[in-house]
Design an enzyme around this catalytic site. Structure first.
Site, PDB file in Angstrom:
ATOM      1  N   GLY A 195       0.837  -1.204   0.000  1.00 22.84           N
ATOM      2  CA  GLY A 195       0.000   0.000   0.000  1.00 22.84           C
ATOM      3  C   GLY A 195       0.862   1.240   0.000  1.00 22.84           C
ATOM      4  O   GLY A 195       1.996   1.215  -0.484  1.00 22.84           O
ATOM      5  N   VAL A 204       0.857   4.662   5.458  1.00 23.27           N
ATOM      6  CA  VAL A 204       0.420   3.510   6.261  1.00 23.27           C
ATOM      7  C   VAL A 204       1.597   2.553   6.463  1.00 23.27           C
ATOM      8  O   VAL A 204       1.715   1.926   7.526  1.00 23.27           O
ATOM      9  CB  VAL A 204      -0.797   2.807   5.619  1.00 23.27           C
ATOM     10  CG1 VAL A 204      -1.194   1.577   6.415  1.00 23.27           C
ATOM     11  CG2 VAL A 204      -1.982   3.769   5.530  1.00 23.27           C
ATOM     12  N   GLY A 205       2.491   2.485   5.488  1.00 22.08           N
ATOM     13  CA  GLY A 205       3.698   1.662   5.650  1.00 22.08           C
ATOM     14  C   GLY A 205       4.459   2.045   6.914  1.00 22.08           C
ATOM     15  O   GLY A 205       4.950   1.182   7.654  1.00 22.08           O
ATOM     16  N   GLU A 237       5.676  -3.255   0.589  1.00 21.38           N
ATOM     17  CA  GLU A 237       5.570  -3.119  -0.870  1.00 21.38           C
ATOM     18  C   GLU A 237       4.842  -1.809  -1.123  1.00 21.38           C
ATOM     19  O   GLU A 237       3.612  -1.743  -1.061  1.00 21.38           O
ATOM     20  CB  GLU A 237       4.784  -4.307  -1.448  1.00 21.38           C
ATOM     21  CG  GLU A 237       5.494  -5.650  -1.305  1.00 21.38           C
ATOM     22  CD  GLU A 237       6.601  -5.846  -2.333  1.00 21.38           C
ATOM     23  OE1 GLU A 237       6.596  -5.155  -3.357  1.00 21.38           O
ATOM     24  OE2 GLU A 237       7.477  -6.691  -2.089  1.00 21.38           O
ATOM     25  N   CYS A 267       0.768  -0.110  -9.210  1.00 22.84           N
ATOM     26  CA  CYS A 267       1.920   0.406  -8.464  1.00 22.84           C
ATOM     27  C   CYS A 267       3.146   0.593  -9.347  1.00 22.84           C
ATOM     28  O   CYS A 267       3.933   1.503  -9.126  1.00 22.84           O
ATOM     29  CB  CYS A 267       2.241  -0.504  -7.295  1.00 22.84           C
ATOM     30  SG  CYS A 267       2.514  -2.201  -7.793  1.00 22.84           S
TER      31      CYS A 267
HETATM   32  P1  NAD Z   1      -5.453   0.925   0.722  1.00 23.24           P
HETATM   33  O1  NAD Z   1      -6.073   2.225   1.041  1.00 23.24           O
HETATM   34  O2  NAD Z   1      -6.315  -0.237   0.337  1.00 23.24           O
HETATM   35  O3  NAD Z   1      -4.539   0.545   1.968  1.00 23.24           O
HETATM   36  C1  NAD Z   1      -3.803  -0.650   2.011  1.00 23.24           C
HETATM   37  C2  NAD Z   1      -4.156  -1.391   3.281  1.00 23.24           C
HETATM   38  O4  NAD Z   1      -3.788  -0.603   4.421  1.00 23.24           O
HETATM   39  C3  NAD Z   1      -5.633  -1.723   3.419  1.00 23.24           C
HETATM   40  O5  NAD Z   1      -5.763  -3.083   3.738  1.00 23.24           O
HETATM   41  C4  NAD Z   1      -6.082  -0.804   4.537  1.00 23.24           C
HETATM   42  O6  NAD Z   1      -7.106  -1.376   5.311  1.00 23.24           O
HETATM   43  C5  NAD Z   1      -4.837  -0.615   5.375  1.00 23.24           C
HETATM   44  N1  NAD Z   1      -4.853   0.642   6.087  1.00 23.24           N
HETATM   45  C6  NAD Z   1      -5.278   1.853   5.639  1.00 23.24           C
HETATM   46  N2  NAD Z   1      -5.108   2.783   6.589  1.00 23.24           N
HETATM   47  C7  NAD Z   1      -4.556   2.179   7.661  1.00 23.24           C
HETATM   48  C8  NAD Z   1      -4.133   2.628   8.958  1.00 23.24           C
HETATM   49  N3  NAD Z   1      -4.247   3.881   9.332  1.00 23.24           N
HETATM   50  N4  NAD Z   1      -3.593   1.702   9.788  1.00 23.24           N
HETATM   51  C9  NAD Z   1      -3.474   0.428   9.417  1.00 23.24           C
HETATM   52  N5  NAD Z   1      -3.855  -0.052   8.207  1.00 23.24           N
HETATM   53  C10 NAD Z   1      -4.395   0.807   7.356  1.00 23.24           C
HETATM   54  O7  NAD Z   1      -4.412   1.067  -0.477  1.00 23.24           O
HETATM   55  P2  NAD Z   1      -3.496   2.295  -0.837  1.00 23.24           P
HETATM   56  O8  NAD Z   1      -2.457   2.501   0.193  1.00 23.24           O
HETATM   57  O9  NAD Z   1      -4.298   3.448  -1.323  1.00 23.24           O
HETATM   58  O10 NAD Z   1      -2.795   1.647  -2.126  1.00 23.24           O
HETATM   59  C11 NAD Z   1      -2.204   2.439  -3.085  1.00 23.24           C
HETATM   60  C12 NAD Z   1      -0.710   2.539  -2.836  1.00 23.24           C
HETATM   61  O11 NAD Z   1      -0.164   1.242  -2.761  1.00 23.24           O
HETATM   62  C13 NAD Z   1       0.031   3.241  -3.939  1.00 23.24           C
HETATM   63  O12 NAD Z   1       1.041   4.031  -3.387  1.00 23.24           O
HETATM   64  C14 NAD Z   1       0.649   2.088  -4.719  1.00 23.24           C
HETATM   65  O13 NAD Z   1       1.788   2.430  -5.444  1.00 23.24           O
HETATM   66  C15 NAD Z   1       0.946   1.124  -3.625  1.00 23.24           C
HETATM   67  N6  NAD Z   1       0.990  -0.227  -4.137  1.00 23.24           N
HETATM   68  C16 NAD Z   1       2.169  -0.892  -4.094  1.00 23.24           C
HETATM   69  C17 NAD Z   1       2.242  -2.176  -4.610  1.00 23.24           C
HETATM   70  C18 NAD Z   1       3.505  -2.967  -4.579  1.00 23.24           C
HETATM   71  O14 NAD Z   1       3.423  -4.157  -4.810  1.00 23.24           O
HETATM   72  N7  NAD Z   1       4.653  -2.376  -4.295  1.00 23.24           N
HETATM   73  C19 NAD Z   1       1.110  -2.770  -5.164  1.00 23.24           C
HETATM   74  C20 NAD Z   1      -0.078  -2.051  -5.169  1.00 23.24           C
HETATM   75  C21 NAD Z   1      -0.129  -0.784  -4.643  1.00 23.24           C
END
Ligand code: NAD
Length: 439
Positions: free
Chosen positions: A193, A197-198, A215, A249
């Site tokens: 994600g 959040v990471g 990731e 991503c």
């Molecule tokens: P998202 O909003 O679905 O969040 C990802 C996860 O984090 C979800 O399961 C969500 O429930 C959890 N989450 C959200 N807020 C949280 C919090 N405060 N505390 C704990 N958990 C929480 O997805 P996103 O982040 O919008 O995804 C898009 C991003 O992900 C982009 O930056 C994209 O580049 C990246 N991405 C990376 C990869 C990869 O493989 N490297 C793949 C897909 C997406």
């Protein structure tokens, strides 16, 4: 009790930990059974899953099968074909002063793994890490993205019907549920994600000294050399950029090229978009939609950058944004300040390779770097003078489909990697074993 909907996170983790400690997940037979069952799940329910992906992201059935369902099945087949070989002990030489001793490395499962998935490839990005974790002999708590609710619901129903529910639990939900899970002790956390959040995930992991794989994303640049054919480049670039309406991503985020090449590229990009989605992409069944209004509004604000070459039209009610190309974009424009993660392609002009390399190195390390060039020197320079999770020449995105390549970021785009045998590395401990006979 094994209904995770009624269980507290602590009880779910304790239940899975008890299964892990019983030794049930260690035998290769258990692991391959889980992978085969997962494959059956995809075969039996592919159409239903594709329907959920359409409901969440307007993914066409072709795209859903190609980029999520079949891609997941291929990962299973690849791992099933090599698992015995990957898991075999590796003997290492011992120094002469240790006499008749032996030494080797072996892969130990870690324990209970938490997998947190995003919404953009909501099936692929939940299942692929799970496949690696199960193949390595772990128990798994899987948390699908609440922003893709149809896919989350289908997976939450199907996974327990096919897999060993004493070792695999699906916990649906958003921030509240994920925060509760993160308070528990896991043996590995695998998060896909955004970087904000990471950081939350990594902070939570610190408390238990739990290793993490992050990731993440970022702005993946594309360098286009002046020696290239604009139509070939445009056709390949457009396919990678506008897949899943740009919500990938590893999608090309922006283009770096010289002014003359950019001018030649503009009409070629317009033509390539038309060839792929017709003159009215809003009516093309192959063109996706933005996940929600929040992302629609965020993307709309980015359109006010540079000069519009094509696209720009949008419809909030339908969450539609046309495939859009912006030229003469300056580094300080809004579209260059964050990962776009949508169907907007900015062209940024540079004088040549030196400036492009400087531009890339001045910014966060991207998840992917792409280049179109005929020059071996340019390829060598990009490979050795820049840092990115992956590097793709001539065709964006597809490096992640090469089964033996690791997939992961570096710096701001993430840490750790997976896919195939790299997943076994990620979800195992490589244990050093020494054995000196007693007599
Ligand atoms: P998202 O909003 O679905 O969040 C990802 C996860 O984090 C979800 O399961 C969500 O429930 C959890 N989450 C959200 N807020 C949280 C919090 N405060 N505390 C704990 N958990 C929480 O997805 P996103 O982040 O919008 O995804 C898009 C991003 O992900 C982009 O930056 C994209 O580049 C990246 N991405 C990376 C990869 C990869 O493989 N490297 C793949 C897909 C997406």
């Amino acid at each position: 009790m094994n209904n995770p909907h009624l269980e507290q996170p602590a009880d779910t983790v304790a239940r899975l930990r008890a299964t892990f400690r019983s030794g049930r997940t260690r035998p290769v037979d258990w692991r391959t059974t889980q992978l085969r069952r997962l494959r059956e799940m995809l075969t039996d329910n592919g159409t239903e899953l594709a329907g959920a992906l359409h409901a969440d992201l307007a993914k066409s059935s072709t795209e859903a099968f190609r980029t999520e369902i079949d891609a997941t099945a291929r990962e299973i087949d690849h791992i099933l074909g090599h698992l015995d070989q990957w898991l075999s002990h590796e003997p290492v030489p011992v120094p002469p002063h240790l006499g008749d001793a032996k030494a080797w490395t072996q892969y130990d499962p870690l324990g209970v793994v938490l997998v947190i998935a995003p919404w953009n490839y909501p099936a692929l990005l939940l299942l692929t890490p799970m496949i690696g974790a199960l193949a390595a002999g772990n128990a798994v708590v899987a948390k699908p993205s609440e922003l893709a609710p149809a896919t989350s619901a289908v997976l939450a129903r199907l996974l327990p019907a096919y897999l060993d529910t004493d070792a695999v639990a699906v916990v649906e939900g958003g921030v509240r549920e994920t925060t509760a899970l993160l308070a528990e002790r896991f043996d590995h956390i695998f998060y896909t994600g955004n970087g904000t959040v990471g950081r939350i995930v990594m902070s939570a992991a610190v408390r238990h000294l739990t290793p993490v794989t992050l990731e993440l994303g970022g702005k993946s640049p594309v360098f286009i050399d002046r020696d290239t054919d604009p139509m070939t480049v445009a056709a390949r670039l457009v396919r990678g950029k506008f897949l899943n309406a740009g919500q990938t991503c590893v999608a090309p985020d922006y283009v770096l090229t010289d002014a003359e090449t950019a001018r030649a590229l503009e009409p070629a990009l317009v033509k390539a978009i038309e060839e792929l989605y017709g003159t009215r992409p809003a009516t093309s069944p192959e063109y996706g939609r933005i996940i929600n209004e929040r992302h629609f509004d965020r993307l709309s604000a980015l359109l006010d950058s540079g000069r519009l070459v094509t696209g720009g039209d949008r419809d909030r009610a339908a969450k539609y944004i046309a495939p859009t190309v912006l030229a003469d974009v300056r580094p300080e424009d809004p579209v260059m300040q964050e990962e776009i993660f949508g169907p907007v392609l900015p062209l940024v002009t540079v004088s040549g390779l030196d400036e492009a390399i400087g531009f890339i190195n001045d910014r966060a390390k991207p998840l992917a770097l792409y280049a179109f060039t005929e020059s071996e020197t340019t390829r060598r320079r990009l490979a050795s003078e820049t840092s990115s999770g992956g590097l793709g020449f001539g065709l964006p995105l597809v490096h992640i489909t090469v089964p033996d390549l690791p997939f992961g970021g570096v710096g701001e785009s993430g840490m750790g990697n997976y896919h195939g045998r790299w997943s076994i590395e990620t979800f195992s401990h490589r244990k050093a074993v020494f054995d000196k006979p007693l007599s």
